[in-house]
Design an enzyme around this catalytic site. Structure first.
Site, PDB file in Angstrom:
ATOM      1  N   THR A 197       2.933 -14.179  12.474  1.00 55.67           N
ATOM      2  CA  THR A 197       2.434 -15.259  11.642  1.00 55.67           C
ATOM      3  C   THR A 197       3.581 -16.199  11.308  1.00 55.67           C
ATOM      4  O   THR A 197       4.713 -15.754  11.158  1.00 55.67           O
ATOM      5  CB  THR A 197       1.858 -14.708  10.319  1.00 55.67           C
ATOM      6  OG1 THR A 197       0.868 -13.719  10.597  1.00 55.67           O
ATOM      7  CG2 THR A 197       1.243 -15.806   9.487  1.00 55.67           C
ATOM      8  N   ARG A 225     -11.458 -10.932  17.193  1.00 54.22           N
ATOM      9  CA  ARG A 225     -10.897 -10.447  15.931  1.00 54.22           C
ATOM     10  C   ARG A 225     -10.288 -11.606  15.141  1.00 54.22           C
ATOM     11  O   ARG A 225      -9.603 -12.450  15.685  1.00 54.22           O
ATOM     12  CB  ARG A 225      -9.835  -9.387  16.209  1.00 54.22           C
ATOM     13  CG  ARG A 225      -9.172  -8.801  14.939  1.00 54.22           C
ATOM     14  CD  ARG A 225      -7.867  -9.472  14.594  1.00 54.22           C
ATOM     15  NE  ARG A 225      -7.179  -8.828  13.466  1.00 54.22           N
ATOM     16  CZ  ARG A 225      -6.061  -9.293  12.906  1.00 54.22           C
ATOM     17  NH1 ARG A 225      -5.496 -10.393  13.375  1.00 54.22           N
ATOM     18  NH2 ARG A 225      -5.510  -8.667  11.883  1.00 54.22           N
ATOM     19  N   VAL A 226     -10.565 -11.654  13.854  1.00 49.10           N
ATOM     20  CA  VAL A 226     -10.008 -12.669  12.971  1.00 49.10           C
ATOM     21  C   VAL A 226      -9.220 -11.969  11.868  1.00 49.10           C
ATOM     22  O   VAL A 226      -9.733 -11.056  11.217  1.00 49.10           O
ATOM     23  CB  VAL A 226     -11.115 -13.540  12.341  1.00 49.10           C
ATOM     24  CG1 VAL A 226     -10.520 -14.538  11.351  1.00 49.10           C
ATOM     25  CG2 VAL A 226     -11.888 -14.264  13.436  1.00 49.10           C
ATOM     26  N   GLY A 227      -7.979 -12.374  11.672  1.00 49.27           N
ATOM     27  CA  GLY A 227      -7.151 -11.786  10.634  1.00 49.27           C
ATOM     28  C   GLY A 227      -7.200 -12.577   9.343  1.00 49.27           C
ATOM     29  O   GLY A 227      -8.120 -13.357   9.098  1.00 49.27           O
ATOM     30  N   ASP A 228      -6.172 -12.410   8.529  1.00 49.56           N
ATOM     31  CA  ASP A 228      -6.166 -13.045   7.221  1.00 49.56           C
ATOM     32  C   ASP A 228      -5.712 -14.502   7.247  1.00 49.56           C
ATOM     33  O   ASP A 228      -6.014 -15.270   6.331  1.00 49.56           O
ATOM     34  CB  ASP A 228      -5.264 -12.267   6.261  1.00 49.56           C
ATOM     35  CG  ASP A 228      -3.802 -12.306   6.706  1.00 49.56           C
ATOM     36  OD1 ASP A 228      -3.515 -11.837   7.825  1.00 49.56           O
ATOM     37  OD2 ASP A 228      -2.943 -12.797   5.946  1.00 49.56           O
ATOM     38  N   GLY A 249       1.337 -10.294   7.588  1.00 44.83           N
ATOM     39  CA  GLY A 249       1.234  -8.840   7.502  1.00 44.83           C
ATOM     40  C   GLY A 249       0.023  -8.305   8.235  1.00 44.83           C
ATOM     41  O   GLY A 249      -0.567  -8.981   9.078  1.00 44.83           O
ATOM     42  N   HIS A 250      -0.345  -7.088   7.878  1.00 47.15           N
ATOM     43  CA  HIS A 250      -1.493  -6.415   8.471  1.00 47.15           C
ATOM     44  C   HIS A 250      -2.754  -7.056   7.907  1.00 47.15           C
ATOM     45  O   HIS A 250      -3.172  -6.770   6.791  1.00 47.15           O
ATOM     46  CB  HIS A 250      -1.433  -4.925   8.129  1.00 47.15           C
ATOM     47  CG  HIS A 250      -2.392  -4.098   8.921  1.00 47.15           C
ATOM     48  ND1 HIS A 250      -2.202  -2.767   9.170  1.00 47.15           N
ATOM     49  CD2 HIS A 250      -3.559  -4.426   9.538  1.00 47.15           C
ATOM     50  CE1 HIS A 250      -3.203  -2.296   9.882  1.00 47.15           C
ATOM     51  NE2 HIS A 250      -4.045  -3.287  10.125  1.00 47.15           N
ATOM     52  N   GLY A 251      -3.338  -7.950   8.687  1.00 47.74           N
ATOM     53  CA  GLY A 251      -4.377  -8.837   8.201  1.00 47.74           C
ATOM     54  C   GLY A 251      -5.563  -8.176   7.548  1.00 47.74           C
ATOM     55  O   GLY A 251      -6.106  -8.698   6.567  1.00 47.74           O
TER      56      GLY A 251
END
Length: 330
Positions: A197, A225-228, A249-251
């Site tokens: 990111t 897949r969609v993260g934060d 980070g880990h979304g």
């Protein structure tokens, strides 16, 4: 006014979880922070040449955004400009250099938010828009929506004349090699273990805050897949009444915990400082949940904090008095 300018690249392995600077409470101050991902990497994972390369791109992105602020420009313009340069740099997992999904394709996410009016825009799972952060801003300014995803987002960007690229543009030799390694039987991808990111937060001379975040996501993720990063309140948030936050980070954890908005909410409702809010969210809530990552944040008074629960985070900041670039905990 004479400005003293410092560039500091720290490679010490000494551990510190929090960096905080509280500049004097002067009206019209400007602050810019950027990050290029956090993860469990250490000094020995980067050669001196690699460190110089990362430092170069971080410095260029920092200077591009700060130049706008110093000239009286908006925080919104500054964060977009800084993130855009990092998207163009091949060493970060955003824009050019994005990691590949399980099927070997690039799918990028980005968002931007203005603290003055809480307007926001985001794109997710885009494959062809050269600069997802600029597309996110156009969603905010030229549509009635906050988030566009997939082919619809790419088509929207193309329809308003944004620069587009074939997928090969985004795939670097390094990102392709990581994907191949990830799909070898019983293989663990080699290289720096970092969350992919980039982001920026800023305070401008008019007292407005803004935040922007962009990513290529998680290596070998499932398609779609969609993260934060494109989720307002999870990876990005800005409100002139509290602070601006960009996360890395880990979304999945950052979405569940609404990390960015939680920091602002703690300041707003508990009346605690930015440092206290960030510390509670990153080192208590995120840590206890099992998630890893970090944030950059600046409040309405120009106080700012960088915090992460990983061994490394590419980050840099500049004010009228100081400029620093750091990689590791120290």
């Amino acid at each position: 006014m004479k400005i003293t300018f410092y560039v500091l690249l720290l490679v010490s392995p000494v551990i510190i979880n929090m960096e905080k600077i509280q500049p004097p409470g002067l009206k019209g101050k400007i602050v810019l922070l950027i990050h290029g991902g956090a993860g469990n990497f250490k000094e020995s994972d980067l050669t001196p040449v690699q460190q110089k390369i990362y430092e170069k791109y971080l410095r260029e992105a920092l200077e591009e955004g700060y130049k706008i602020l110093d000239g009286g420009g908006s925080a919104l313009d500054a964060v977009e400009a800084s993130v855009k340069l990092m998207e163009d740099a091949p060493v970060f997992n955003a824009g050019k250099g994005s990691v590949l999904n399980k099927e070997g394709h690039v799918e990028m996410d980005a968002s931007i938010m203005h603290g003055k009016d809480l307007k926001a825009g985001a794109v997710a799972v885009v494959r062809n828009v050269k600069n997802p952060i600029s597309a996110a801003r156009m969603v905010m300014e030229k549509s009635n929506h906050v988030l566009l995803a997939g082919n619809g987002a790419d088509e929207f960007a193309k329809s308003i004349g944004m620069e587009m690229e074939e997928e090969d543009y985004f795939i670097t030799p390094s990102s392709f090699e990581q994907w191949k390694k990830a799909n070898e039987p019983a293989s663990v991808p080699k290289g720096i273990n970092k969350h992919g990111t980039v982001g920026a937060v800023a305070l401008d001379q008019n007292g407005n805050l803004a935040a922007a975040t962009s990513t290529g996501g998680v290596l070998n993720k499932l398609p779609g897949r969609v993260g934060d990063s494109p989720i307002i309140g999870a990876g990005t948030y800005a409100d002139n009444n509290s602070c601006a936050v960009s996360a890395t980070g880990h979304g999945e954890y950052f979405i569940r915990l609404t990390i960015a908005r939680s920091i602002a909410a703690l300041m707003e409702y508990k009346k605690i400082s930015l440092e206290q809010a960030v510390n509670e969210v990153i080192h208590e809530r995120l840590h206890k949940s099992g998630g890893t990552g970090g944030v950059i944040a600046v409040d309405k008074n120009g106080n700012f904090t960088v915090s992460h629960n990983t061994t490394g985070m590419f980050r840099a900041w500049r004010t009228e008095k100081r400029c620093e670039i750091r990689f590791f905990k120290e």
